[in-house]
Scaffold this active site. Structure first.
Site, mmCIF file in Angstrom:
data_model
loop_
_atom_site.group_PDB
_atom_site.id
_atom_site.type_symbol
_atom_site.label_atom_id
_atom_site.label_comp_id
_atom_site.label_asym_id
_atom_site.label_seq_id
_atom_site.Cartn_x
_atom_site.Cartn_y
_atom_site.Cartn_z
ATOM 1 N N ARG A 37 0.825 -1.214 0.000
ATOM 2 C CA ARG A 37 0.000 0.000 0.000
ATOM 3 C C ARG A 37 0.860 1.266 0.000
ATOM 4 N NH1 ARG A 37 -5.090 -1.620 3.985
ATOM 5 N NH2 ARG A 37 -6.400 -2.393 2.302
ATOM 6 N N LYS A 174 -16.503 -15.836 6.215
ATOM 7 C CA LYS A 174 -17.953 -15.767 6.415
ATOM 8 C C LYS A 174 -18.731 -15.566 5.126
ATOM 9 C CE LYS A 174 -18.087 -13.988 11.095
ATOM 10 N NZ LYS A 174 -18.308 -12.757 11.864
ATOM 11 N N GLY A 328 -6.447 -7.689 0.768
ATOM 12 C CA GLY A 328 -6.456 -8.328 2.080
ATOM 13 C C GLY A 328 -5.665 -9.619 2.133
ATOM 14 N N GLY A 351 -12.221 -5.136 1.200
ATOM 15 C CA GLY A 351 -13.634 -4.756 1.278
ATOM 16 C C GLY A 351 -14.008 -3.777 0.178
HETATM 17 C C1 3PG Z 1 -8.692 -2.124 4.889
HETATM 18 O O1 3PG Z 1 -7.622 -2.558 5.293
HETATM 19 O O2 3PG Z 1 -9.646 -2.866 4.586
HETATM 20 C C2 3PG Z 1 -8.841 -0.641 4.699
HETATM 21 O O3 3PG Z 1 -7.690 0.025 5.080
HETATM 22 C C3 3PG Z 1 -10.053 -0.157 5.458
HETATM 23 O O4 3PG Z 1 -9.893 -0.402 6.822
HETATM 24 P P1 3PG Z 1 -11.175 -0.646 7.712
HETATM 25 O O5 3PG Z 1 -11.772 -1.951 7.265
HETATM 26 O O6 3PG Z 1 -10.687 -0.684 9.143
HETATM 27 O O7 3PG Z 1 -12.121 0.490 7.467
#
Ligand code: 3PG
Ligand code: MG
Length: 372
Positions: A37, A174, A328, A351
């Protein structure tokens, strides 16, 4: 999707530009475990500094619950960023301020004060309606950074004109988190391969006994309906399971590890797809025109349950298709197993990537468009 780009910002030489980045990186004992990132933000930061702007970056890190938390200060990121690109100021963790997540107008005011322009390059956080993501475009000339623009371009092309067959591979814990995205994926993909913790609710909906495996009983009905609808969902046909007494992430705790079909005995837990499933998924991934992978196939941090994720990562790396890894854990697995360079696109958003796929838009993008 038309969003203002860096070139649309006028006269930034000598001006103060605020850049929202997503520097929410994994840290262990104060050291950065994955710098994707940070490196991904460099093209934008470089563009701005070379154009003569005075650049202030800002980011959240983790989820501090009650104000400042020394373990979540941005010092390690600041130091690393300074070694890559000196001269950029980095503010302290935005989430130390309660107004960040509540999207407080007073906090937005404080953020924008002293700045002449705003750039959103925080793709991974653009699904959050937080002050630093959606606020500044109301007050400052604003644009998308290079990273944000590239993510949107790649994910839009997947939604709108994928090369076929389009195979999506979904894992993660999930099914409840991903029902929305599963439904929108099924409108577009030719096949959806399901592994990870979420496969057990699907397997149980088909009548399999899943033992102690992750099961979301409230979602059995949803899974049944999806399967009955004739949607092209492919489930595991075998599993790697852990016996009574064993602990996840602790191979020395004992507990037998076995290959099984799709029925998990009492007291046992399914923790990875089995080798037959891994081979089946790989074959489909190899011959796909487009692959979107999000979520590990098992608990890959534990070497006993890493094989499924490793095999899938390798298949995606070797696929002849256009391959996108969605953020992720799957991005981490891709790097851990050494396949990152062979992917066409590793998204910096988990997400955010799924939400973009589901809705075709994100609050952070809408804010840039609304005010352009
Ligand atoms: C992530 O790692 O998914 C983003 O940086 C957003 O973080 P958050 O899910 O804590 O909002
Ligand atoms: Mg997250």
């Amino acid at each position: 999707m038309k969003i203002p780009q860096l070139e649309d910002l006028q006269d930034i030489s000598g001006r103060n530009v605020l850049v929202r980045c997503d520097f929410n990186v994994p840290l262990a004992a104060g050291s950065i475990k994955d710098d994707l990132r940070i490196r991904s933000a460099l093209p934008t930061l470089q563009f701005l500094t070379e154009a003569g702007a005075k650049v202030t970056a800002c980011s959240h890190l983790g989820r501090p619950m009650d104000g400042p938390d020394p373990a979540l200060m941005l010092d390690p990121v600041r130091e690393y960023l300074d070694s890559l690109l000196p001269g950029v100021t980095l503010l302290e963790n935005l989430r130390f301020e309660p107004g960040e997540v509540t999207n407080d107008p007073a906090f937005i005011q404080r953020l924008v004060t002293g700045h002449d322009a705003f750039v959103n390059d925080a793709f991974g956080a653009s699904h959050r309606e937080h002050a630093s993501v959606v606020g500044p475009p109301e007050y400052l000339p604003s644009a998308a950074g290079r990273l944000l623009a590239r993510e949107v371009q790649v994910l839009s092309s997947l939604r709108e004109s994928p090369r076929r067959p389009f195979v999506a591979v979904l894992g993660g814990a999930k099914v409840s988190d991903k029902l929305g995205v599963i439904e929108s994926l099924l409108d577009v993909v030719d096949e959806l391969l399901v592994g990870g913790g979420m496969c057990f609710t699907f397997l149980a909906a088909r009548g399999a006994y899943v033992g102690e495996s992750l099961l979301e009983t409230d979602f059995l009905e949803n899974c049944s309906q999806l399967l009955d609808s004739g949607a092209p969902i492919r489930l595991p046909t075998d599993l790697t399971i852990l016996g009574p007494g064993g602990r996840i992430g602790d191979p020395s705790s004992g507990g037998e590890v076995r290959q099984a079909g799709t029925s998990v005995p009492d007291g046992w837990m399914g923790l990875d797809i089995g080798p037959g499933t891994a081979a089946d998924f790989s074959e489909r991934i190899h011959s796909a025109g487009t692959v979107l992978w999000n979520g590990p196939m098992g608990v890959f941090e534990d070497p006993r349950f890493a094989a499924g994720t490793r095999t899938v990562a390798q298949a995606v790396a070797e696929s002849r298709g256009f391959t996108v890894v969605g953020g992720g854990d799957s991005a981490a697995a891709t790097r851990q197993f050494g396949f990152a360079k062979q992917m066409d696109h590793v998204s910096t958003g988990g997400g955010a990537a799924l939400e973009f796929f589901e809705y075709g838009d994100l609050p952070g993008l809408a804010a840039l468009r609304r005010n352009s």
